[in-house]
Scaffold this motif. Structure first.
Motif, PDB file in Angstrom:
ATOM      1  N   TRP A 138       0.832  -1.206   0.000  1.00  0.00           N
ATOM      2  CA  TRP A 138       0.000   0.000   0.000  1.00  0.00           C
ATOM      3  C   TRP A 138       0.867   1.258   0.000  1.00  0.00           C
ATOM      4  N   ILE A 139       1.993   1.217   0.686  1.00  0.00           N
ATOM      5  CA  ILE A 139       2.939   2.350   0.655  1.00  0.00           C
ATOM      6  C   ILE A 139       3.407   2.583  -0.777  1.00  0.00           C
ATOM      7  N   LYS A 140       3.728   1.514  -1.487  1.00  0.00           N
ATOM      8  CA  LYS A 140       4.188   1.643  -2.873  1.00  0.00           C
ATOM      9  C   LYS A 140       3.075   2.220  -3.753  1.00  0.00           C
ATOM     10  N   TYR A 141       1.851   1.706  -3.589  1.00  0.00           N
ATOM     11  CA  TYR A 141       0.735   2.179  -4.412  1.00  0.00           C
ATOM     12  C   TYR A 141       0.472   3.663  -4.171  1.00  0.00           C
ATOM     13  N   CYS A 144       2.484   5.896  -2.919  1.00  0.00           N
ATOM     14  CA  CYS A 144       3.623   6.699  -3.376  1.00  0.00           C
ATOM     15  C   CYS A 144       3.528   6.934  -4.883  1.00  0.00           C
ATOM     16  N   LEU A 145       3.231   5.894  -5.643  1.00  0.00           N
ATOM     17  CA  LEU A 145       3.166   6.036  -7.095  1.00  0.00           C
ATOM     18  C   LEU A 145       1.973   6.899  -7.525  1.00  0.00           C
ATOM     19  N   LYS A 146       0.839   6.712  -6.869  1.00  0.00           N
ATOM     20  CA  LYS A 146      -0.361   7.468  -7.244  1.00  0.00           C
ATOM     21  C   LYS A 146      -0.407   8.850  -6.596  1.00  0.00           C
ATOM     22  N   GLY A 147       0.266   9.012  -5.458  1.00  0.00           N
ATOM     23  CA  GLY A 147       0.234  10.277  -4.738  1.00  0.00           C
ATOM     24  C   GLY A 147      -0.820  10.312  -3.651  1.00  0.00           C
ATOM     25  N   LYS A 148      -1.823   9.430  -3.749  1.00  0.00           N
ATOM     26  CA  LYS A 148      -2.901   9.383  -2.764  1.00  0.00           C
ATOM     27  C   LYS A 148      -3.756   8.153  -3.043  1.00  0.00           C
ATOM     28  N   PHE A 149      -4.647   7.852  -2.108  1.00  0.00           N
ATOM     29  CA  PHE A 149      -5.670   6.824  -2.334  1.00  0.00           C
ATOM     30  C   PHE A 149      -7.002   7.372  -1.864  1.00  0.00           C
ATOM     31  N   SER A 150      -8.054   7.144  -2.640  1.00  0.00           N
ATOM     32  CA  SER A 150      -9.403   7.520  -2.240  1.00  0.00           C
ATOM     33  C   SER A 150     -10.364   6.441  -2.725  1.00  0.00           C
ATOM     34  N   ARG A 151     -11.264   6.058  -1.878  1.00  0.00           N
ATOM     35  CA  ARG A 151     -12.248   5.040  -2.263  1.00  0.00           C
ATOM     36  C   ARG A 151     -13.155   5.541  -3.385  1.00  0.00           C
ATOM     37  N   SER A 152     -13.290   6.847  -3.504  1.00  0.00           N
ATOM     38  CA  SER A 152     -14.157   7.409  -4.538  1.00  0.00           C
ATOM     39  C   SER A 152     -13.471   7.469  -5.898  1.00  0.00           C
ATOM     40  N   ASP A 153     -12.154   7.308  -5.943  1.00  0.00           N
ATOM     41  CA  ASP A 153     -11.422   7.299  -7.212  1.00  0.00           C
ATOM     42  C   ASP A 153     -11.410   5.889  -7.800  1.00  0.00           C
ATOM     43  N   GLN A 154     -11.209   5.824  -9.106  1.00  0.00           N
ATOM     44  CA  GLN A 154     -11.082   4.518  -9.748  1.00  0.00           C
ATOM     45  C   GLN A 154      -9.760   3.881  -9.312  1.00  0.00           C
ATOM     46  N   GLU A 196      -6.057  -5.176  -3.332  1.00  0.00           N
ATOM     47  CA  GLU A 196      -7.311  -4.816  -3.971  1.00  0.00           C
ATOM     48  C   GLU A 196      -7.891  -3.609  -3.253  1.00  0.00           C
ATOM     49  N   LYS A 197      -8.781  -2.912  -3.935  1.00  0.00           N
ATOM     50  CA  LYS A 197      -9.334  -1.676  -3.393  1.00  0.00           C
ATOM     51  C   LYS A 197      -9.970  -1.889  -2.025  1.00  0.00           C
ATOM     52  N   ASP A 198     -10.689  -3.000  -1.869  1.00  0.00           N
ATOM     53  CA  ASP A 198     -11.425  -3.245  -0.629  1.00  0.00           C
ATOM     54  C   ASP A 198     -10.531  -3.657   0.533  1.00  0.00           C
ATOM     55  N   THR A 199      -9.249  -3.908   0.262  1.00  0.00           N
ATOM     56  CA  THR A 199      -8.364  -4.357   1.349  1.00  0.00           C
ATOM     57  C   THR A 199      -7.734  -3.191   2.105  1.00  0.00           C
ATOM     58  N   PHE A 200      -7.955  -1.948   1.620  1.00  0.00           N
ATOM     59  CA  PHE A 200      -7.369  -0.803   2.328  1.00  0.00           C
ATOM     60  C   PHE A 200      -8.089  -0.590   3.653  1.00  0.00           C
ATOM     61  N   ASP A 201      -7.319  -0.498   4.721  1.00  0.00           N
ATOM     62  CA  ASP A 201      -7.895  -0.309   6.059  1.00  0.00           C
ATOM     63  C   ASP A 201      -7.123   0.787   6.784  1.00  0.00           C
ATOM     64  N   GLU A 202      -7.714   1.981   6.811  1.00  0.00           N
ATOM     65  CA  GLU A 202      -7.033   3.121   7.444  1.00  0.00           C
ATOM     66  C   GLU A 202      -6.916   2.966   8.950  1.00  0.00           C
ATOM     67  N   ASN A 203      -7.647   2.030   9.513  1.00  0.00           N
ATOM     68  CA  ASN A 203      -7.597   1.821  10.964  1.00  0.00           C
ATOM     69  C   ASN A 203      -6.595   0.755  11.380  1.00  0.00           C
ATOM     70  N   ASP A 204      -5.970   0.102  10.408  1.00  0.00           N
ATOM     71  CA  ASP A 204      -4.948  -0.892  10.730  1.00  0.00           C
ATOM     72  C   ASP A 204      -3.793  -0.209  11.467  1.00  0.00           C
ATOM     73  N   VAL A 205      -3.373  -0.803  12.582  1.00  0.00           N
ATOM     74  CA  VAL A 205      -2.350  -0.172  13.430  1.00  0.00           C
ATOM     75  C   VAL A 205      -1.060   0.068  12.663  1.00  0.00           C
ATOM     76  N   SER A 254     -16.219  12.793   4.081  1.00  0.00           N
ATOM     77  CA  SER A 254     -16.520  11.426   4.512  1.00  0.00           C
ATOM     78  C   SER A 254     -15.365  10.488   4.215  1.00  0.00           C
ATOM     79  N   ALA A 255     -15.353   9.343   4.901  1.00  0.00           N
ATOM     80  CA  ALA A 255     -14.294   8.349   4.706  1.00  0.00           C
ATOM     81  C   ALA A 255     -14.288   7.823   3.277  1.00  0.00           C
ATOM     82  N   GLU A 256     -15.456   7.815   2.624  1.00  0.00           N
ATOM     83  CA  GLU A 256     -15.547   7.328   1.247  1.00  0.00           C
ATOM     84  C   GLU A 256     -14.936   8.323   0.267  1.00  0.00           C
ATOM     85  N   GLU A 257     -15.107   9.621   0.540  1.00  0.00           N
ATOM     86  CA  GLU A 257     -14.625  10.660  -0.376  1.00  0.00           C
ATOM     87  C   GLU A 257     -13.217  11.147  -0.032  1.00  0.00           C
TER      88      GLU A 257
END
Length: 539
Positions: A398-401, A403-413, A427-436, A454-457
């Motif tokens: 996820w750090i690599k992804y 870094c390459l994209k610059g950000k992650f948002s559930r609302s983006d493709q 996969e998109k659904d595996t991102f967990d911002e609450n993971d320690v 919102s967390a989605e946007e």
């Protein structure tokens, strides 16, 4: 740093420089000697950052310790008729008002009255200290609004600071100075300035949040490229990311000038909107000639680079509390660390507040950091090693992804093509911002938090641009082609320079092969014209 109350200020260059030399040891960093009046005519010597003063105005000290200004009667020929630096005020005697010593006992006279003089000096010093304490209490109570009887407004400033680790240590005095400046009806904007890692964004956000709370205004945060076209009255706005979010992109001067014009127009069209500009001091210094027409916007400065004994003591305390005290290993190498060591490494371009907080968050960096005194290398190597740890491999990808994209948002493709090309197993659904483990590196963008997105946007990014830079270096060292082919263009323009071009501490050098690869990518996406002024771009 307050040196003392005096009866008169020097009014010649020679006298000023002599007095400055006598006080040189008490100034530090970019703070220099000043002797100015306050708003009731008293004279004070202090070490503060220079400010640019406009024609027809005089610099004065406020009770908060920063430089403000007042108009000068232009019928007086000794009023300033050009713009000038605040430590050149000795040229304009009208700025001092009554500036002659009284005929009281000279406490420095070495005669039969010297004993009496010393006693008087001691008494005066005690009275001044008591007066300063009483004044501080008055200002503090005025700021917290205790006189209004509001329990909410009466919270102490320290209780309003974020709990736990902030991005960097923030000195409450800078927050208080910023709020006090904004409370001046004539001040519509302030500039919070500091080197990279010197708490510019953290300080600006605290000023924003607490001023909005005190005044019961709305607040808004945005990058300089995203300033809204309209804004409601009774709103304070914090604008950040000037010249590049990670570093200087070398081709944003026109965009910065356009943003300044937009803010100025916003202030002209509104009655109760105020602006906080958070900007790196080295970039302002580099591009100041391009911003001369916007000096009003940047006139009132809160400079975080100035050094004094109180700031050093605060940093030393924070260093001990966040790095040494929590460590229960008596043999840990952190026990040998001192804050003075942090000042002399290869990473001297990084502000001490950020250095302390990075080591506090990633305590396991201590041995490698001591080896090279290079925080960028230590953290980049740490990120590189994550992929070898099976328990951290998921976070590493996820750090690599991000870094390459610059950000992650559930609302983006979700970029499945990138994931496949790079060989990631996420996969998109595996991102967990609450993971320690994830939260050690990634968090919701602060402006999204502030603006209640919102967390989605919301966009998820590294908790500080420096962490992004370290991830970028980690990937670049391992595979330059990966970066030049897949990384977001903004990061490349800000952090990569062609071979033979002078690089800063946080920049990397690209050979001809890497430069050509990047230019092919720009041509394929019709971006050459947009970035044609950058040294990486070939026409």
């Amino acid at each position: 740093m307050t040196i003392g109350n005096i009866e008169s200020c020097p009014v010649t260059k020679e006298a000023w420089e002599k007095r400055a030399a006598e006080r040189e040891s008490e100034c530090g960093g970019e703070s220099v000697y000043h002797c100015l009046s306050d708003n009731v005519g008293r004279k004070w010597e202090k070490c503060v950052q220079q400010s640019l003063i406009k024609e027809g105005f005089c610099p004065i000290f406020t009770s908060g310790g920063y430089i403000d200004w007042k108009s000068c009667n232009l019928s007086d020929p000794t009023c300033p008729n050009i713009s000038y630096k605040s430590d050149q005020v000795y040229k304009y005697s009208a700025c001092f008002g009554k500036n002659t010593p009284s005929e009281k006992i000279n406490i420095f006279k070495e005669d039969e009255d010297s004993y009496i003089g010393v006693v008087i000096g001691i008494i005066i010093s005690i009275l001044l200290i008591l007066a300063a304490i009483l004044a501080s209490i008055f200002i503090y109570r005025r700021w917290t609004g205790k006189s209004k009887g509001s329990e909410e407004d009466g919270e102490e400033l320290t209780n309003l600071l974020p709990h736990g680790l902030t991005d960097e240590v923030v000195r409450e005095v800078y927050v208080l100075n910023g709020i006090t400046a904004l409370e001046n009806g004539d001040v519509r904007s302030i500039a919070v300035l500091g080197k990279f890692g010197n708490s510019v964004s953290s300080t600006s956000r605290l000023i924003l949040r607490n001023y909005a709370k005190r005044m019961k205004w709305k607040s808004h945060q945005c990058r300089f490229t995203d300033i809204p076209d309209t804004i409601e009255e009774k709103t304070i706005i914090f604008v950040y990311g000037w010249f590049g979010f990670f570093n200087d992109d070398l081709c944003s001067i026109v965009s910065v000038q356009t943003a300044c014009q937009k803010l100025e127009q916003m202030l002209e069209k509104t009655q109760s909107v105020k602006v906080i500009v958070g900007m790196r001091s080295d970039l302002l210094k580099k591009y100041h000639t391009y911003l001369e027409n916007h000096s009003d916007l940047l006139h009132t400065e809160i400079n975080l680079d100035s050094e004094n004994v109180h700031k050093k003591a605060k940093l030393s305390k924070y260093f001990k509390e966040k790095i040494k005290d929590p460590c229960e290993d008596s043999k840990c190498e952190c026990k040998e660390l001192t804050i003075q060591m942090f000042r002399k490494g290869k990473d001297k371009d990084i502000g001490l507040p950020l250095k302390i907080n990075v080591i506090a968050r990633y305590h396991d960096l201590v041995p490698n950091y001591i080896k090279d005194w290079d925080l960028l290398k230590a953290l980049s190597d740490h990120i590189t090693a994550l992929v070898e740890n099976n328990e951290m491999r998921f976070v590493s990808e996820w750090i690599k992804y991000i870094c390459l994209k610059g950000k992650f948002s559930r609302s983006d493709q979700f970029d499945e093509k990138l994931v496949k090309d790079v060989g990631l197993e996420i996969e998109k659904d595996t991102f967990d911002e609450n993971d320690v483990d994830m939260r050690r590196y990634i968090r919701m963008r602060y402006s999204d938090q502030q603006n209640n997105v919102s967390a989605e946007e919301a966009q998820y990014v590294f908790w500080h641009p420096f962490i992004y830079i370290c991830a970028f270096h980690s990937l670049y060292q391992k595979d330059k082609d990966l970066i030049m082919r897949h990384c977001n263009v903004d990061a490349i323009l800000q952090l990569v320079r062609p071979r033979g071009f002078k690089t800063s501490y946080i920049e990397v050098s690209a050979d001809d092969h890497a430069v050509n690869m990047f230019n092919n990518r720009l041509r394929e996406n019709n971006l050459v014209e947009k970035y044609k002024g950058h040294p990486l771009v070939k026409l």
